[in-house]
Structures are given as structure tokens and as C-alpha cells.
Design a protein around this motif. Sequence first.
Motif, PDB file in Angstrom:
ATOM      1  N   THR A  15     -88.540 -45.113  47.405  1.00 41.27           N
ATOM      2  CA  THR A  15     -88.676 -43.695  47.351  1.00 41.27           C
ATOM      3  C   THR A  15     -90.010 -43.111  47.591  1.00 41.27           C
ATOM      4  OG1 THR A  15     -86.507 -43.359  45.965  1.00 41.27           O
ATOM      5  CG2 THR A  15     -87.851 -41.496  46.045  1.00 41.27           C
ATOM      6  N   LEU A  16     -90.736 -43.761  46.904  1.00 41.84           N
ATOM      7  CA  LEU A  16     -92.277 -43.266  47.126  1.00 41.84           C
ATOM      8  C   LEU A  16     -92.666 -43.329  48.478  1.00 41.84           C
ATOM      9  CD1 LEU A  16     -95.096 -42.204  45.904  1.00 41.84           C
ATOM     10  CD2 LEU A  16     -95.530 -44.485  45.546  1.00 41.84           C
ATOM     11  N   HIS A  17     -92.447 -44.446  49.178  1.00 44.36           N
ATOM     12  CA  HIS A  17     -93.021 -44.500  50.653  1.00 44.36           C
ATOM     13  C   HIS A  17     -92.197 -43.536  51.615  1.00 44.36           C
ATOM     14  CE1 HIS A  17     -92.514 -46.301  54.761  1.00 44.36           C
ATOM     15  NE2 HIS A  17     -93.685 -46.882  54.621  1.00 44.36           N
ATOM     16  N   TYR A  18     -90.808 -43.275  51.232  1.00 44.55           N
ATOM     17  CA  TYR A  18     -90.000 -42.420  52.263  1.00 44.55           C
ATOM     18  C   TYR A  18     -90.626 -41.005  52.037  1.00 44.55           C
ATOM     19  CZ  TYR A  18     -86.179 -39.456  53.415  1.00 44.55           C
ATOM     20  OH  TYR A  18     -85.339 -38.488  54.141  1.00 44.55           O
ATOM     21  N   PHE A  19     -90.938 -40.630  50.967  1.00 40.17           N
ATOM     22  CA  PHE A  19     -91.561 -39.245  50.657  1.00 40.17           C
ATOM     23  C   PHE A  19     -92.988 -39.175  51.340  1.00 40.17           C
ATOM     24  CE2 PHE A  19     -88.176 -38.550  47.517  1.00 40.17           C
ATOM     25  CZ  PHE A  19     -87.622 -37.461  48.093  1.00 40.17           C
ATOM     26  N   ASN A  20     -93.812 -40.123  51.067  1.00 44.19           N
ATOM     27  CA  ASN A  20     -95.195 -39.993  51.599  1.00 44.19           C
ATOM     28  C   ASN A  20     -95.282 -40.205  52.848  1.00 44.19           C
ATOM     29  OD1 ASN A  20     -96.129 -39.467  49.162  1.00 44.19           O
ATOM     30  ND2 ASN A  20     -97.032 -41.610  48.616  1.00 44.19           N
ATOM     31  N   HIS A  21     -94.154 -41.025  53.611  1.00 49.70           N
ATOM     32  CA  HIS A  21     -94.303 -41.219  55.083  1.00 49.70           C
ATOM     33  C   HIS A  21     -93.893 -39.738  55.817  1.00 49.70           C
ATOM     34  CE1 HIS A  21     -94.042 -43.171  58.731  1.00 49.70           C
ATOM     35  NE2 HIS A  21     -92.628 -42.801  59.095  1.00 49.70           N
ATOM     36  N   SER A  33    -102.867 -31.931  53.899  1.00 49.70           N
ATOM     37  CA  SER A  33    -102.149 -32.906  53.701  1.00 49.70           C
ATOM     38  C   SER A  33    -101.838 -33.225  52.239  1.00 49.70           C
ATOM     39  CB  SER A  33    -102.651 -34.097  54.458  1.00 49.70           C
ATOM     40  OG  SER A  33    -102.179 -35.482  54.316  1.00 49.70           O
ATOM     41  N   TYR A  34    -100.724 -33.888  51.796  1.00 46.09           N
ATOM     42  CA  TYR A  34    -100.514 -34.341  50.587  1.00 46.09           C
ATOM     43  C   TYR A  34     -99.526 -35.724  50.307  1.00 46.09           C
ATOM     44  CZ  TYR A  34    -101.290 -29.199  49.443  1.00 46.09           C
ATOM     45  OH  TYR A  34    -101.824 -28.012  48.985  1.00 46.09           O
ATOM     46  N   GLN A  35     -99.877 -36.219  49.276  1.00 44.73           N
ATOM     47  CA  GLN A  35     -98.910 -37.511  48.933  1.00 44.73           C
ATOM     48  C   GLN A  35     -98.444 -37.462  47.525  1.00 44.73           C
ATOM     49  OE1 GLN A  35    -100.632 -41.331  49.811  1.00 44.73           O
ATOM     50  NE2 GLN A  35     -99.730 -41.237  51.939  1.00 44.73           N
ATOM     51  N   LEU A  36     -97.378 -37.785  47.353  1.00 50.60           N
ATOM     52  CA  LEU A  36     -96.844 -38.014  45.714  1.00 50.60           C
ATOM     53  C   LEU A  36     -97.726 -38.715  45.032  1.00 50.60           C
ATOM     54  CD1 LEU A  36     -92.838 -38.255  46.238  1.00 50.60           C
ATOM     55  CD2 LEU A  36     -94.264 -36.418  44.802  1.00 50.60           C
ATOM     56  N   VAL A 339     -89.840 -38.733  36.657  1.00 53.67           N
ATOM     57  CA  VAL A 339     -89.369 -37.415  36.252  1.00 53.67           C
ATOM     58  C   VAL A 339     -87.784 -37.355  35.936  1.00 53.67           C
ATOM     59  CG1 VAL A 339     -88.890 -35.034  37.276  1.00 53.67           C
ATOM     60  CG2 VAL A 339     -91.113 -36.257  37.808  1.00 53.67           C
ATOM     61  N   HIS A 340     -87.313 -36.626  34.884  1.00 51.71           N
ATOM     62  CA  HIS A 340     -86.076 -36.773  34.301  1.00 51.71           C
ATOM     63  C   HIS A 340     -85.153 -36.630  35.289  1.00 51.71           C
ATOM     64  CE1 HIS A 340     -82.228 -36.047  32.159  1.00 51.71           C
ATOM     65  NE2 HIS A 340     -82.713 -36.888  31.297  1.00 51.71           N
ATOM     66  N   SER A 341     -84.070 -37.417  35.469  1.00 52.08           N
ATOM     67  CA  SER A 341     -82.916 -37.231  36.409  1.00 52.08           C
ATOM     68  C   SER A 341     -83.079 -37.155  37.872  1.00 52.08           C
ATOM     69  CB  SER A 341     -82.006 -36.338  35.829  1.00 52.08           C
ATOM     70  OG  SER A 341     -80.810 -35.882  36.306  1.00 52.08           O
ATOM     71  N   ALA A 342     -84.339 -37.538  38.356  1.00 52.12           N
ATOM     72  CA  ALA A 342     -84.638 -37.541  39.699  1.00 52.12           C
ATOM     73  C   ALA A 342     -83.958 -38.619  40.458  1.00 52.12           C
ATOM     74  CB  ALA A 342     -86.062 -37.622  40.152  1.00 52.12           C
ATOM     75  N   LYS A 343     -83.275 -38.356  41.527  1.00 52.50           N
ATOM     76  CA  LYS A 343     -82.192 -39.258  42.175  1.00 52.50           C
ATOM     77  C   LYS A 343     -83.187 -39.716  43.498  1.00 52.50           C
ATOM     78  CE  LYS A 343     -78.863 -39.374  39.431  1.00 52.50           C
ATOM     79  NZ  LYS A 343     -79.273 -38.270  38.335  1.00 52.50           N
ATOM     80  N   PRO A 344     -82.773 -40.876  44.096  1.00 50.95           N
ATOM     81  CA  PRO A 344     -83.305 -41.306  45.386  1.00 50.95           C
ATOM     82  C   PRO A 344     -82.593 -40.468  46.763  1.00 50.95           C
ATOM     83  CG  PRO A 344     -81.933 -42.988  44.610  1.00 50.95           C
ATOM     84  CD  PRO A 344     -81.753 -41.958  43.669  1.00 50.95           C
ATOM     85  N   PRO A 345     -83.334 -40.234  47.638  1.00 53.13           N
ATOM     86  CA  PRO A 345     -82.723 -39.782  48.872  1.00 53.13           C
ATOM     87  C   PRO A 345     -81.618 -40.761  49.471  1.00 53.13           C
ATOM     88  CG  PRO A 345     -84.857 -40.474  49.510  1.00 53.13           C
ATOM     89  CD  PRO A 345     -84.848 -40.759  47.966  1.00 53.13           C
ATOM     90  N   VAL A 346     -80.693 -40.359  49.888  1.00 54.19           N
ATOM     91  CA  VAL A 346     -79.659 -41.470  50.076  1.00 54.19           C
ATOM     92  C   VAL A 346     -79.129 -41.181  51.545  1.00 54.19           C
ATOM     93  CG1 VAL A 346     -78.548 -42.093  47.997  1.00 54.19           C
ATOM     94  CG2 VAL A 346     -77.406 -39.996  49.307  1.00 54.19           C
ATOM     95  N   ILE A 347     -79.646 -40.243  52.311  1.00 47.72           N
ATOM     96  CA  ILE A 347     -78.990 -39.749  53.530  1.00 47.72           C
ATOM     97  C   ILE A 347     -79.136 -40.596  54.730  1.00 47.72           C
ATOM     98  CG2 ILE A 347     -81.290 -38.789  54.107  1.00 47.72           C
ATOM     99  CD1 ILE A 347     -77.966 -37.699  55.278  1.00 47.72           C
ATOM    100  N   ASN A 367     -86.038 -30.594  44.891  1.00 49.32           N
ATOM    101  CA  ASN A 367     -86.848 -30.618  45.962  1.00 49.32           C
ATOM    102  C   ASN A 367     -86.610 -30.413  47.112  1.00 49.32           C
ATOM    103  OD1 ASN A 367     -85.660 -33.533  45.307  1.00 49.32           O
ATOM    104  ND2 ASN A 367     -86.041 -33.759  47.418  1.00 49.32           N
ATOM    105  N   LEU A 368     -87.174 -30.492  48.309  1.00 49.91           N
ATOM    106  CA  LEU A 368     -86.647 -30.033  49.770  1.00 49.91           C
ATOM    107  C   LEU A 368     -86.897 -31.344  50.365  1.00 49.91           C
ATOM    108  CD1 LEU A 368     -89.074 -27.031  50.463  1.00 49.91           C
ATOM    109  CD2 LEU A 368     -86.534 -26.942  49.565  1.00 49.91           C
ATOM    110  N   LEU A 369     -86.035 -31.364  51.431  1.00 52.36           N
ATOM    111  CA  LEU A 369     -85.779 -32.465  52.362  1.00 52.36           C
ATOM    112  C   LEU A 369     -85.977 -31.946  53.838  1.00 52.36           C
ATOM    113  CD1 LEU A 369     -83.086 -34.767  50.951  1.00 52.36           C
ATOM    114  CD2 LEU A 369     -85.583 -35.299  50.881  1.00 52.36           C
ATOM    115  N   PRO A 370     -86.347 -32.521  54.690  1.00 46.44           N
ATOM    116  CA  PRO A 370     -86.333 -32.034  56.157  1.00 46.44           C
ATOM    117  C   PRO A 370     -84.984 -32.278  56.623  1.00 46.44           C
ATOM    118  CG  PRO A 370     -88.152 -33.835  55.786  1.00 46.44           C
ATOM    119  CD  PRO A 370     -87.369 -33.646  54.500  1.00 46.44           C
TER     120      PRO A 370
END
Length: 398
Positions: A15-21, A33-36, A339-347, A367-370
Motif C-alpha cells: 500500500t505504501l508503494h502504491y500511494f507514493n508511486h 511533491s509529497y510522500q506518505l 491509522v485505525h481502520s484504514a483499508k488497502p486500495p483494492v481497485i 482519503n482520495l484516489l485518482p
Amino acid sequence: MSIVYQKNRMCVMDTLHYFNHSLELMSNRRGLSYQLKECLFDVKSQYRMNSAHEASLSSGSICDSGNVRKRRRKRKLSVSKSSDVVEREEEITKAITSAKLSGMFPEKSAEEDNNKSALHLLEGLGCDGLLVSYSLLPHDYTDGLPTAVFTSQQDINSQEHRLFHCLVSVTSPHTLTVELNGRKFILLPQSRFLMSDIMGLNIYSNSLAAGEGFHFIVMDPPWQNKSIKRKRIYKTLSNTDILNLPIKQLSTDQTILALWCTNKSSHRDFILHTMLPRWGYKLASVWYWCKVTRSGDPVVPRDKDKKTYESLFIAVRCEREIPDELKESTIFISVPSLVHSAKPPVIEMFRKHLPQDARCLELFARNLLPHFTSWGNEVLKLQDTDYYQSLTTESTLT
């Protein structure tokens, strides 16, 4: 890509790589520019009560919690897990072993601090309660759904008051930021969001669907839970409240629904026998998410009463034929966010079953997703810059 390893009906996600990429691809030409922050996913130890962890250290056994009294309140007697749960956990264990043998996880660190160092770094981060309080403010729904389009930072500066009860579209090719009460939030390109209470979703559902509906809907409702109620982490909804969500209005005749659920049997039964039929859906299968430490151990040991996985119900509209791949259960493994109850992106696991320009919706988003529309009363919670490190330097801005 969030999927870094896949074999049969099992995959490992990063998940970390997904969001940061994704953030890297959206870096502003001006250098914004930001990274988690990595500490969000720095899960080194299995989850234990602090008292159990300290006792295990003093006894010299990090894995044995002994007979430590974890709470002063009375606890129910241990209940044996059913045969299907045991079988499922055995399948998960085999999946984790396969991933480890393929080099997906590093060797276990000798450092075992019950994740205290990472949790300490997270203390005080974020804007708990701020967004919800704004979402619950009285609003006049009689004039239809207001809209705002942010194509540049200048657009935001002139319309930043239009964050709530308004459908916001971010059309900029790069990340933007918006400020609220002295806090700064990151807005992702090609994302849309509606931040409101449930009344706003019910009233604006047809406008949100724009007469077309969504091809993919993922939702993580705040199911009623005694632990959540006791800790007052967030407000929960009754099964009836969730049942009355306008899922039909938001769907097409080809929609795939991914519904997170607790492991409570009454909730699961309610989904199968009441929710899905009412919404016009049929069950395809149930998928299972196993949360693991950085070294690949389940964050919940198998010898505990609590299940080592969370469930994701996969359903399709009654008019649609169930794709063969969705008929089989899938196990996906990842290091969870602290972070409590945060789920991974499954798309990504559903892309092949969706149109190329699929319209995607997340309900109860934080959170937002493109290329997603996100609804919730705190959609920007995990967009708070507190959770990110800025890669911008003075040299990149000059």
C-alpha cells in the motif's frame, strides 16, 4: 501497482508503494511533491496489549502473553473457532509461507517494541473531528448539488470555502493543497469528492451518479461494534442505516460491489439475506485480507480468539453474470496502516472486469484516489499533510 506478488488465488500488496508511486507521478512542475510517511506502515510487531508485551519481555518470551490480565472488566470465556475459520486461517498461513519463500518479506527484526516507536510518531497527527464537525453543520439542500472545479491552486484559493456539501472535481494534472482552520490537505489530480453527512448522500445520489451510475463501488461502513462504541473512535451506523443507503441509485446493471464487513456473524448474515437482495445484488464470493507485520507475520496471532483476517464481500448486480474469477475466494496480504481502520486500495484486483474508463466510487472514504469519486464526512482525513513528508526544497521552487 499495489500488487507486488501473485500466485493462484493469493496476492501480496504494498500500500505504501502504491500511494507514493501515485504521488510521484502527480508531482507539481513547481516542485510540489509529497510522500506518505513510512512510519504509517512501520508495523514490526504483532498487536498486543502493552501489559502483555511488557510481561513477555520480563519473562523472556516475546510470543507468550501468559496469564496477563489485559482488562479489569470481565471477559467472555474463550470460544473455539469454527472448522471453517480454522480451515481459512490454515489457507492464509500457507499463502503467507509461499510469499515468504518468494522473498516478499525481510527477516524478522530482533527489535520488538510493540510498534511503540511508530505509534509515538503518529501521536497528535491529523485532524480528528474537524472535518466531521463541518460535515454535520446545517445545510440547505433545496438548491441542488453545488459543484466546484479546481484546475489550479488559484481556483482553490478563491473557492476553498466550497469543500463541504459540494461536489468538488480536481482537474489539475498535479497535486494541489487546500487549507482549513490552519490545516493543509493534499488534493489528488483527477479525483472527485463529496464531503457531507448521510442526508447529503441520500439527497444528492442521483446528481452524484449523473444518470449513469458507477461501474465499481467499494464501501467500508462504520458497523456497530462494542469496542468502537466504548473507545468512541467514531460514530457507528445501525444495519438499518446502512441498508437505507442509495446503493441502487448509484449503480448500473453491471456494477461490481466490494463491501468490507466485520467478522460478526449477525452483520454477515444481514448482508447475505437482507442488504444484497434489497440493493439488487447477488454474492459472487468473499475475499479475505490478512494484515501482517513487515516480516510477514499475521498481526493477530492464530492462537487468539480474534480472527486473523478481515472480510470483503464481492457482489454483482443481479442482471450481470458473475465472472469466473470473482466466484472464487481470494486472499490478499499486506502491511496495514497504523491509522485505525484504514483499508488497502483494492481497485487493481478488479480492473480486468471493468471498462477502461470505469466510473469508480468509494463510500465512507477517508482519503482520495485518482479517477475515483469519494464520499464521506471526513473524505480528506488522510490527505492531511501531517501524514506526509514534503519532498519540496527551496532549490526546486526557484
